[in-house]
Write a protein that holds these residues in place. Structure first.
Motif, PDB file in Angstrom:
ATOM      1  N   GLU A 136       0.832  -1.204   0.000  1.00  0.00           N
ATOM      2  CA  GLU A 136       0.000   0.000   0.000  1.00  0.00           C
ATOM      3  C   GLU A 136       0.865   1.252   0.000  1.00  0.00           C
ATOM      4  OE1 GLU A 136      -2.335   1.047   3.529  1.00  0.00           O
ATOM      5  OE2 GLU A 136      -0.961  -0.116   4.768  1.00  0.00           O
ATOM      6  N   GLN A 137       0.306   2.302  -0.603  1.00  0.00           N
ATOM      7  CA  GLN A 137       0.921   3.625  -0.507  1.00  0.00           C
ATOM      8  C   GLN A 137       0.433   4.232   0.784  1.00  0.00           C
ATOM      9  OE1 GLN A 137       0.885   6.215  -3.999  1.00  0.00           O
ATOM     10  NE2 GLN A 137       0.319   7.920  -2.671  1.00  0.00           N
ATOM     11  N   GLN A 138       1.330   4.899   1.504  1.00  0.00           N
ATOM     12  CA  GLN A 138       0.986   5.464   2.807  1.00  0.00           C
ATOM     13  C   GLN A 138       1.287   6.958   2.836  1.00  0.00           C
ATOM     14  OE1 GLN A 138       2.072   2.168   5.965  1.00  0.00           O
ATOM     15  NE2 GLN A 138       3.918   2.927   5.011  1.00  0.00           N
ATOM     16  N   GLN A 139       0.624   7.632   3.720  1.00  0.00           N
ATOM     17  CA  GLN A 139       0.948   9.015   4.065  1.00  0.00           C
ATOM     18  C   GLN A 139       1.407   8.979   5.517  1.00  0.00           C
ATOM     19  OE1 GLN A 139      -0.163  12.158   2.358  1.00  0.00           O
ATOM     20  NE2 GLN A 139      -0.708  11.082   0.501  1.00  0.00           N
ATOM     21  N   VAL A 140       2.642   9.381   5.762  1.00  0.00           N
ATOM     22  CA  VAL A 140       3.177   9.392   7.116  1.00  0.00           C
ATOM     23  C   VAL A 140       3.594  10.811   7.470  1.00  0.00           C
ATOM     24  CG1 VAL A 140       3.923   6.980   7.076  1.00  0.00           C
ATOM     25  CG2 VAL A 140       5.489   8.749   6.320  1.00  0.00           C
ATOM     26  N   GLU A 141       3.522  11.125   8.747  1.00  0.00           N
ATOM     27  CA  GLU A 141       3.906  12.459   9.198  1.00  0.00           C
ATOM     28  C   GLU A 141       5.199  12.377  10.000  1.00  0.00           C
ATOM     29  OE1 GLU A 141       2.226  15.945  12.042  1.00  0.00           O
ATOM     30  OE2 GLU A 141       0.822  15.131  10.564  1.00  0.00           O
ATOM     31  N   VAL A 142       6.126  13.266   9.661  1.00  0.00           N
ATOM     32  CA  VAL A 142       7.402  13.385  10.352  1.00  0.00           C
ATOM     33  C   VAL A 142       7.645  14.855  10.619  1.00  0.00           C
ATOM     34  CG1 VAL A 142       9.901  13.001  10.214  1.00  0.00           C
ATOM     35  CG2 VAL A 142       8.329  11.344   9.178  1.00  0.00           C
ATOM     36  N   ARG A 143       7.738  15.212  11.893  1.00  0.00           N
ATOM     37  CA  ARG A 143       8.019  16.591  12.300  1.00  0.00           C
ATOM     38  C   ARG A 143       7.154  17.608  11.563  1.00  0.00           C
ATOM     39  NH1 ARG A 143      12.593  13.821  11.893  1.00  0.00           N
ATOM     40  NH2 ARG A 143      13.692  13.347  13.800  1.00  0.00           N
ATOM     41  N   GLY A 144       5.863  17.299  11.464  1.00  0.00           N
ATOM     42  CA  GLY A 144       4.909  18.223  10.869  1.00  0.00           C
ATOM     43  C   GLY A 144       4.820  18.175   9.348  1.00  0.00           C
ATOM     44  N   GLU A 145       5.612  17.349   8.708  1.00  0.00           N
ATOM     45  CA  GLU A 145       5.580  17.205   7.242  1.00  0.00           C
ATOM     46  C   GLU A 145       4.959  15.857   6.882  1.00  0.00           C
ATOM     47  OE1 GLU A 145       6.557  19.265   4.732  1.00  0.00           O
ATOM     48  OE2 GLU A 145       7.252  20.855   6.076  1.00  0.00           O
ATOM     49  N   THR A 146       4.111  15.857   5.861  1.00  0.00           N
ATOM     50  CA  THR A 146       3.480  14.621   5.399  1.00  0.00           C
ATOM     51  C   THR A 146       4.245  14.081   4.193  1.00  0.00           C
ATOM     52  OG1 THR A 146       1.338  15.402   6.179  1.00  0.00           O
ATOM     53  CG2 THR A 146       1.313  13.596   4.593  1.00  0.00           C
ATOM     54  N   PHE A 147       4.550  12.785   4.253  1.00  0.00           N
ATOM     55  CA  PHE A 147       5.330  12.105   3.223  1.00  0.00           C
ATOM     56  C   PHE A 147       4.526  10.964   2.626  1.00  0.00           C
ATOM     57  CE2 PHE A 147       8.358  13.847   6.131  1.00  0.00           C
ATOM     58  CZ  PHE A 147       9.515  14.095   5.412  1.00  0.00           C
ATOM     59  N   VAL A 148       4.810  10.667   1.368  1.00  0.00           N
ATOM     60  CA  VAL A 148       4.340   9.430   0.759  1.00  0.00           C
ATOM     61  C   VAL A 148       5.467   8.417   0.883  1.00  0.00           C
ATOM     62  CG1 VAL A 148       3.795   8.302  -1.445  1.00  0.00           C
ATOM     63  CG2 VAL A 148       2.758  10.510  -0.887  1.00  0.00           C
ATOM     64  N   ASN A 149       5.109   7.215   1.328  1.00  0.00           N
ATOM     65  CA  ASN A 149       6.028   6.084   1.223  1.00  0.00           C
ATOM     66  C   ASN A 149       5.211   4.836   0.945  1.00  0.00           C
ATOM     67  OD1 ASN A 149       5.197   4.921   3.684  1.00  0.00           O
ATOM     68  ND2 ASN A 149       7.045   5.468   4.779  1.00  0.00           N
ATOM     69  N   TYR A 150       5.875   3.709   0.831  1.00  0.00           N
ATOM     70  CA  TYR A 150       5.205   2.491   0.400  1.00  0.00           C
ATOM     71  C   TYR A 150       5.511   1.354   1.359  1.00  0.00           C
ATOM     72  CZ  TYR A 150       4.931   5.292  -3.771  1.00  0.00           C
ATOM     73  OH  TYR A 150       4.686   6.330  -4.631  1.00  0.00           O
ATOM     74  N   ARG A 151       4.461   0.729   1.850  1.00  0.00           N
ATOM     75  CA  ARG A 151       4.633  -0.484   2.634  1.00  0.00           C
ATOM     76  C   ARG A 151       4.844  -1.597   1.618  1.00  0.00           C
ATOM     77  NH1 ARG A 151       1.527  -4.404   5.181  1.00  0.00           N
ATOM     78  NH2 ARG A 151      -0.404  -3.581   4.351  1.00  0.00           N
ATOM     79  N   MET A 152       5.989  -2.293   1.745  1.00  0.00           N
ATOM     80  CA  MET A 152       6.394  -3.280   0.739  1.00  0.00           C
ATOM     81  C   MET A 152       6.832  -4.575   1.411  1.00  0.00           C
ATOM     82  SD  MET A 152       8.647  -0.695  -1.694  1.00  0.00           S
ATOM     83  CE  MET A 152       8.452  -1.660  -3.203  1.00  0.00           C
ATOM     84  N   SER A 153       6.783  -5.664   0.657  1.00  0.00           N
ATOM     85  CA  SER A 153       7.279  -6.930   1.195  1.00  0.00           C
ATOM     86  C   SER A 153       7.812  -7.800   0.067  1.00  0.00           C
ATOM     87  CB  SER A 153       6.168  -7.685   1.939  1.00  0.00           C
ATOM     88  OG  SER A 153       5.228  -8.203   1.030  1.00  0.00           O
ATOM     89  N   LYS A 154       8.634  -8.759   0.482  1.00  0.00           N
ATOM     90  CA  LYS A 154       9.203  -9.736  -0.451  1.00  0.00           C
ATOM     91  C   LYS A 154       9.258 -11.079   0.252  1.00  0.00           C
ATOM     92  CE  LYS A 154      13.477 -10.876  -2.885  1.00  0.00           C
ATOM     93  NZ  LYS A 154      14.853 -10.428  -3.185  1.00  0.00           N
ATOM     94  N   ALA A 155       8.764 -12.104  -0.414  1.00  0.00           N
ATOM     95  CA  ALA A 155       8.876 -13.468   0.101  1.00  0.00           C
ATOM     96  C   ALA A 155      10.327 -13.911  -0.070  1.00  0.00           C
ATOM     97  CB  ALA A 155       7.938 -14.402  -0.635  1.00  0.00           C
ATOM     98  N   LEU A 156      10.874 -14.522   0.969  1.00  0.00           N
ATOM     99  CA  LEU A 156      12.238 -15.035   0.913  1.00  0.00           C
ATOM    100  C   LEU A 156      12.179 -16.531   0.627  1.00  0.00           C
ATOM    101  CD1 LEU A 156      13.745 -13.156   3.998  1.00  0.00           C
ATOM    102  CD2 LEU A 156      13.966 -12.556   1.559  1.00  0.00           C
ATOM    103  N   SER A 157      12.584 -16.892  -0.570  1.00  0.00           N
ATOM    104  CA  SER A 157      12.557 -18.309  -0.951  1.00  0.00           C
ATOM    105  C   SER A 157      13.694 -19.051  -0.250  1.00  0.00           C
ATOM    106  CB  SER A 157      12.684 -18.452  -2.469  1.00  0.00           C
ATOM    107  OG  SER A 157      13.941 -17.952  -2.892  1.00  0.00           O
ATOM    108  N   GLU A 158      13.556 -20.350  -0.164  1.00  0.00           N
ATOM    109  CA  GLU A 158      14.553 -21.192   0.510  1.00  0.00           C
ATOM    110  C   GLU A 158      15.915 -21.127  -0.164  1.00  0.00           C
ATOM    111  OE1 GLU A 158      13.918 -23.601   3.091  1.00  0.00           O
ATOM    112  OE2 GLU A 158      11.954 -22.720   3.395  1.00  0.00           O
ATOM    113  N   GLU A 159      15.919 -21.126  -1.500  1.00  0.00           N
ATOM    114  CA  GLU A 159      17.179 -21.210  -2.223  1.00  0.00           C
ATOM    115  C   GLU A 159      17.852 -19.869  -2.421  1.00  0.00           C
ATOM    116  OE1 GLU A 159      13.770 -20.692  -4.864  1.00  0.00           O
ATOM    117  OE2 GLU A 159      14.246 -22.370  -3.578  1.00  0.00           O
ATOM    118  N   GLY A 160      17.148 -18.762  -2.208  1.00  0.00           N
ATOM    119  CA  GLY A 160      17.768 -17.466  -2.345  1.00  0.00           C
ATOM    120  C   GLY A 160      17.702 -16.956  -3.729  1.00  0.00           C
TER     121      GLY A 160
END
Length: 160
Positions: A136-160
């Motif tokens: 998902e795309q997120q809106q986060v606040e840091v020290r009064g400023e709103t930022f866009v960032n992305y919650r991301m993931s990757k499956a880690l396979s056994e073999e790499g």
């Protein structure tokens, strides 16, 4: 050691000042094209005591080129990739790739099946190129400023 060779080593407490300086330079220079000056100022402000606490836990790796810290990463035991930054003096030299390869390998060896992160606009293409999915795309606040960032993931396979 070859001055272009990337050597990985664990973080030491005496590295803190260099890590903070690297982080601030990375945010101010590498992310400047994706965020406003106000966002960059808010994001790059560092509380030394908070950083000292943060760097005293998790797995922290440094990438060294020559005698300089060229990048660093920090992961939590649950597979959360909290920090991955490259010094702006070492762009596109494989620093982030080496760090990410190692941390993913280490997590895999620890039995972690998935790595997650909150990637910036600047970092999103790097993560997508490594097989991460945007949850998902997120809106986060840091020290009064709103930022866009992305919650991301990757499956880690056994073999790499």
């Amino acid at each position: 050691m070859n001055c272009n060779e990337i050597v990985l080593r664990p973080y030491l407490p005496e590295d803190l000042e260099q890590i903070i300086t690297l982080y601030q330079a990375s945010v101010r220079q590498l992310a400047a094209g994706d965020y406003t000056p106000g966002q960059i100022a808010a994001w790059s402000t560092c509380d030394r005591e908070r950083w000292q606490r943060m760097m005293s836990s998790g797995q922290i790796l440094l990438a060294i080129i020559g005698e300089r810290i060229a990048g660093f990463s920090r992961t939590e035991p649950d597979g959360y990739l909290d920090l991955l930054f490259t010094h702006p003096d070492f762009p596109r030299r494989g620093v982030a790739t080496r760090l990410a390869d190692r941390l993913e390998s280490d997590l895999r060896q620890q039995g972690i099946k998935q790595v997650t992160t909150h990637g910036s606009i600047t970092a999103q293409p790097f993560y997508l190129g490594r097989g991460y999915q945007v949850l998902e795309q997120q809106q986060v606040e840091v020290r009064g400023e709103t930022f866009v960032n992305y919650r991301m993931s990757k499956a880690l396979s056994e073999e790499g």
